[in-house]
Enzyme design. Structure first.
Site, PDB file in Angstrom:
ATOM      1  CG  HIS A   1      28.542  70.474  36.858  1.00 24.79           C
ATOM      2  ND1 HIS A   1      27.307  70.947  36.465  1.00 24.79           N
ATOM      3  CD2 HIS A   1      28.335  69.185  37.226  1.00 24.79           C
ATOM      4  CE1 HIS A   1      26.400  69.997  36.584  1.00 24.79           C
ATOM      5  NE2 HIS A   1      26.997  68.918  37.040  1.00 24.79           N
ATOM      6  N   PRO A   2      28.520  72.336  33.890  1.00 21.84           N
ATOM      7  CG  PRO A   2      27.613  71.284  32.030  1.00 21.84           C
ATOM      8  CD  PRO A   2      28.267  71.002  33.339  1.00 21.84           C
TER       9      PRO A   2
END
Length: 395
Positions: free
Chosen positions: A228-229
């Site tokens: 996930h960023p």
């Protein structure tokens, strides 16, 4: 059964390929009477995708709940028939290049004369104004130009497209939403508006926190693959016998995850004390979680983590997902009888209505199957229909 939400609404559908037909199919699924106007050669999608006995399941999946009329709009008589159909319609859907509808003689002013209550819904590549309005559009190009493609993959892979034609589908979905909203506004006494959804802008609107962060910082997001960023831990992790997708999106869920896998004190380590630290030290954190998960099987971990309130699941192939018991419980794979073509399987209705469940009222039509029926409803007598057919105007 109580009437479907859009029962009594007439849609004249001039769209072809995918984005526009998807929009019109949604309206048809909701109960609208969708008249699909096709050129003598038919929608190009009729010849694409896997076929059974010469029938395209791709076409069937995006053109259910429609009736087909073959109409040659290159002939003045064909345009006259279309005008007559539009006079009694509620919605016109089209995905021509901007300006083509006017070039055919159906300017906004002319359409308002034909039917002042007509809502015109346009799906296009980039919007009808601006320097790119006249460019040809395709899903791959819209994925690239919207910024979406650069958010996929990892730094070592470079930009990657999404497997399904996302920009077509999102634009079609927005167009259908706009059509329903415009219809509601009109029926409450408002104007019959024109609605537009473009592939590039629709996809850009889906970039969520990625575009929000870019607007704040002026920096492009770094593609992070399955990680996930902006959250860690979050992604694919390796159990004893396969990968597990785990999505602990908040601190309480992170704590539940770590407690369940035997690492309850991990957050006391300065490297992992808060989300920023966990992002900076993600490889080390992921390695520790993988080592813990390696002690048990994928199936057992998925049962344990879900019971603990940690969102997780197995990475399924598409055929596995289509056969999933939850998918079956939601009636998301339909078996639709098609006269002359046997039974066609297709994905079902993602929106559920408690009192008016959606259904396939019409399987995807054969080319021109309803030409006579629709023209008769519009007031053409059998002699005139025969004349139009002899002249090649209808088929």
């Amino acid at each position: 059964m109580t009437a479907l939400p859009l029962s009594g609404v007439r849609v004249i559908d001039l769209t072809r390929i995918l984005s526009g037909p998807f929009c019109a199919m949604i309206l048809g699924d909701l109960g609208a009477d969708v008249i699909k106007i096709e050129a003598p050669g038919g929608d190009h999608v009729r010849g694409q995708g896997e076929k059974v006995d010469g029938f395209s399941w791709y076409f069937a999946s995006f053109n259910r709940n429609k009736r087909s009329v073959v109409l040659d709009l290159r002939k003045p008589e064909g345009l006259a028939v279309l005008e007559r159909l539009l006079a009694d319609a509620d919605i016109l859907t089209e995905n021509f290049r901007p300006g083509v509808l006017s070039e055919m003689g159906f300017t906004p002013e002319r359409l308002a004369q034909i039917n002042p209550r007509l809502i015109v819904v346009s799906v296009n590549g980039y919007g009808s104004t601006g320097p790119y309005a006249d460019r040809p559009a395709f899903d791959f190009i819209a994925q690239a130009m919207s910024g979406y493609m650069t958010t996929n993959g990892r730094p070592d892979t470079g930009p990657l497209r999404t497997g399904p034609p996302l920009t077509d589908l999102v634009a079609g979905l927005y167009a259908a939403l706009g059509a329903v909203a415009a219809l509601t506004g009109r029926d409450r006494g408002g104007p019959a508006q024109r609605v537009e959804a473009s592939m590039m802008m629709s996809t850009m609107s889906m970039l969520a926190y990625l575009s929000a962060n870019a607007l704040v910082t002026g920096r492009d997001p770094v593609p992070t693959g399955n990680d996930h960023p902006i959250a860690s831990p979050y992604g694919l992790f390796r159990a004893q016998d396969g990968d597990i997708a785990i999505a602990p999106s908040t601190l309480p869920i992170v704590k539940r995850l770590l407690a369940e896998i035997g690492l309850p004190d991990l957050l006391s380590d300065p490297r992992f004390a808060d989300n920023a630290a966990r992002l900076a030290n993600r490889p080390a954190l992921n390695a520790l979680i993988d080592a813990a998960l390696a002690q048990d099987t994928q199936e057992n971990w998925i049962a344990r983590l879900n019971a603990a309130g940690v969102p997780c699941g197995r990475v399924q192939t598409l055929t596995e997902a289509l056969a999933d018991p939850q998918v079956a419980a939601q009636d998301m794979v339909l078996e639709v009888p098609h006269p002359g073509h046997g039974t066609v399987k297709m994905v079902g209705f993602p929106v559920k209505f408690s009192e008016t469940p959606l259904q396939v009222r019409h399987p995807a039509p054969d080319l021109g199957a309803h030409s006579d029926e629709v023209l008769a409803e519009a007031g053409f007598d059998p002699t005139r229909i025969a004349e139009l057919r002899a002249a090649g105007v209808i088929g």
